[in-house]
Design an enzyme around this catalytic site. Structure first.
Site, PDB file in Angstrom:
ATOM      1  N   ALA A 138      -3.897   7.718  -4.657  1.00  0.00           N
ATOM      2  CA  ALA A 138      -2.558   7.170  -4.872  1.00  0.00           C
ATOM      3  C   ALA A 138      -2.739   5.701  -5.264  1.00  0.00           C
ATOM      4  O   ALA A 138      -3.003   4.849  -4.411  1.00  0.00           O
ATOM      5  CB  ALA A 138      -1.723   7.302  -3.610  1.00  0.00           C
ATOM      6  N   GLY A 158       0.820  -1.207   0.000  1.00  0.00           N
ATOM      7  CA  GLY A 158       0.000   0.000   0.000  1.00  0.00           C
ATOM      8  C   GLY A 158       0.849   1.249   0.000  1.00  0.00           C
ATOM      9  O   GLY A 158       2.035   1.215  -0.320  1.00  0.00           O
ATOM     10  N   ASN A 159       0.235   2.367   0.378  1.00  0.00           N
ATOM     11  CA  ASN A 159       0.949   3.644   0.434  1.00  0.00           C
ATOM     12  C   ASN A 159       0.384   4.488   1.571  1.00  0.00           C
ATOM     13  O   ASN A 159      -0.535   4.066   2.275  1.00  0.00           O
ATOM     14  CB  ASN A 159       0.864   4.367  -0.914  1.00  0.00           C
ATOM     15  CG  ASN A 159      -0.567   4.599  -1.351  1.00  0.00           C
ATOM     16  OD1 ASN A 159      -1.304   5.361  -0.731  1.00  0.00           O
ATOM     17  ND2 ASN A 159      -0.978   3.926  -2.425  1.00  0.00           N
ATOM     18  N   ARG A 160       0.922   5.682   1.738  1.00  0.00           N
ATOM     19  CA  ARG A 160       0.601   6.511   2.897  1.00  0.00           C
ATOM     20  C   ARG A 160      -0.571   7.471   2.676  1.00  0.00           C
ATOM     21  O   ARG A 160      -0.849   8.305   3.526  1.00  0.00           O
ATOM     22  CB  ARG A 160       1.837   7.321   3.311  1.00  0.00           C
ATOM     23  CG  ARG A 160       3.024   6.478   3.736  1.00  0.00           C
ATOM     24  CD  ARG A 160       4.202   7.368   4.127  1.00  0.00           C
ATOM     25  NE  ARG A 160       5.387   6.583   4.450  1.00  0.00           N
ATOM     26  CZ  ARG A 160       5.641   6.056   5.640  1.00  0.00           C
ATOM     27  NH1 ARG A 160       4.782   6.250   6.627  1.00  0.00           N
ATOM     28  NH2 ARG A 160       6.742   5.366   5.849  1.00  0.00           N
TER      29      ARG A 160
END
Length: 397
Positions: free
Chosen positions: A271, A204-206
């Site tokens: 994102a 995943g991402n932030r």
């Protein structure tokens, strides 16, 4: 300080309007509550008077020397009806003037916001939909109701949005922005996609979704019909937006392309994960004595590029906006991405070290196809969102 009229009609959600009233008064606004007669069956006159600090009446025949049926609407900076029942929407659309609230609606020359709340069958009835369309054509903002638990065991669209989210829409309306997106359908993606490795782990991402939600909220306040594709976001639904929840890039792609088939504009603020594991384990991968097995990755679909390609054979979406989160060579990478993706606008910002992800503020440069870049200084994410919609509205017109 603004002068706000809070119209209250007779629905079970009336109790939530007490919280909306508190948010207005604590923000320094002067609020006059104008309920319908039956609304007082749910919450009484003393409560509204105590919370607002102003007199409360449903009648045009009280304090006649002050001509309340005219003066209240004339002096308002904003009129918001929450909850707005099917009956009040019908009477407002028909131009009725049979109580103080409908008289006030007829005399108001300020922005008007309706926050509907009713059972799903009533909201979806052709008569209600026609009344909503009429009010929107006249310039009113009619917020789409939330989806959730209604009276009793019923669930569906028709729930009054969270009071804090209604307040945010009203705050943006009071900022003086015009309804330049009225009659437009816009799609916004927000958050960050996740690609499963096994049932408990993911790539995943932030991304927190704050920027995408700010884009959705400001679009509603400017009159747009908003579809928000939300990927793994822990935020309350923006009032008035249709929220489609997704997890993976594949799910986001399906939701965005479906919603964009007849959209005026698409803003890809999410994102989106560039890669996914080639193979997903059906059970949790256990720690072994040796080195772990490598995770082989495959490319995910490029949703932004697909949106650009859509317009080669179809008229929609009319405007496509991308986001580029970069850590270095920000503008050079952004310009290359603008050409590669085929979008009209690309919002380029630097991320990392407390920048952009999870913060309440943002700064960016908007690269414009066929035009000069627009620099947006650091400020609230709602301000960045308004600049993006300014550029979108200009291209749509």
């Amino acid at each position: 300080m603004s002068s706000i009229v809070l119209g209250v009609s007779a629905g079970i959600a009336v109790y939530k309007s007490c919280e909306l009233l508190r948010l207005f008064t604590e923000s320094g606004h002067d609020v006059r509550v104008v309920p319908t007669r039956d609304a007082l069956r749910f919450v009484g006159e003393p409560t509204w008077a105590a919370l607002s600090g102003n007199p409360v009446t449903t009648e045009v025949w009280e304090s006649v020397h002050e001509v309340p049926h005219v003066r209240i609407g004339q002096n308002a900076d904003l009129l918001v009806v929450a909850p707005a029942t099917a009956d009040v929407l019908a009477r407002a659309a028909g131009g009725h003037a049979d109580d103080l609230l409908t008289n006030t609606l007829l005399t108001a020359r300020c922005p008007v916001v309706f926050a509907p709340a009713m059972h799903t069958e009533m909201w979806e009835h052709p008569a209600t939909r026609a009344n909503v369309a009429t009010l929107r054509e006249r310039g009113a903002i009619v917020i789409e109701p939330a989806v959730g638990r209604l009276t009793g065991a019923d669930t569906g669209p028709g729930r009054l949005p969270d009071p804090a989210e209604i307040f945010e829409v009203c705050r943006r309306v009071l900022s003086g922005r015009t309804l330049d997106l009225a009659g437009r359908h816009v799609v916004v993606s927000a958050g960050g996609t996740r690609e499963a490795i096994d049932p408990v782990r993911f790539i995943g991402n932030r991304s927190s979704g704050l920027q995408g939600y700010a884009l959705a909220r400001t679009a509603v306040a400017r009159g747009a019909e908003v579809t928000l594709v939300s990927a793994n976001v822990a935020l309350p639904d923006p009032a008035g937006a249709k929220v489609v929840r997704v997890e993976s890039t594949g799910q986001l792609r399906e939701a965005v392309l479906s919603a964009s088939a007849h959209a005026d504009a698409v803003v890809m603020a999410a994102a989106v994960a560039d890669f996914r594991p080639v193979r997903q384990s059906e059970s949790k991968i256990k720690k072994s004595p040796g080195e772990p097995e490598p995770i082989h990755l495959a490319k995910n679909p490029d949703v932004l590029a697909e949106l650009g390609d859509m317009r080669k054979t179809a008229p929609f979406p009319r405007v496509v906006v991308g986001f580029a989160a970069e850590t270095d060579d920000v503008l050079a990478n952004g310009r290359a991405k603008l050409e590669r993706k085929g979008c009209d606008l690309l919002v380029v910002n630097q991320v990392g070290a407390g920048l952009a992800f999870g913060t309440p503020d943002n700064a960016a440069v908007v690269l414009v196809r066929g035009g000069d870049p627009v620099e947006i200084p650091r400020g609230p994410k709602e301000d960045l969102a308004d600049v993006v919609w300014d550029l979108v509205a200009a291209r749509l017109s």
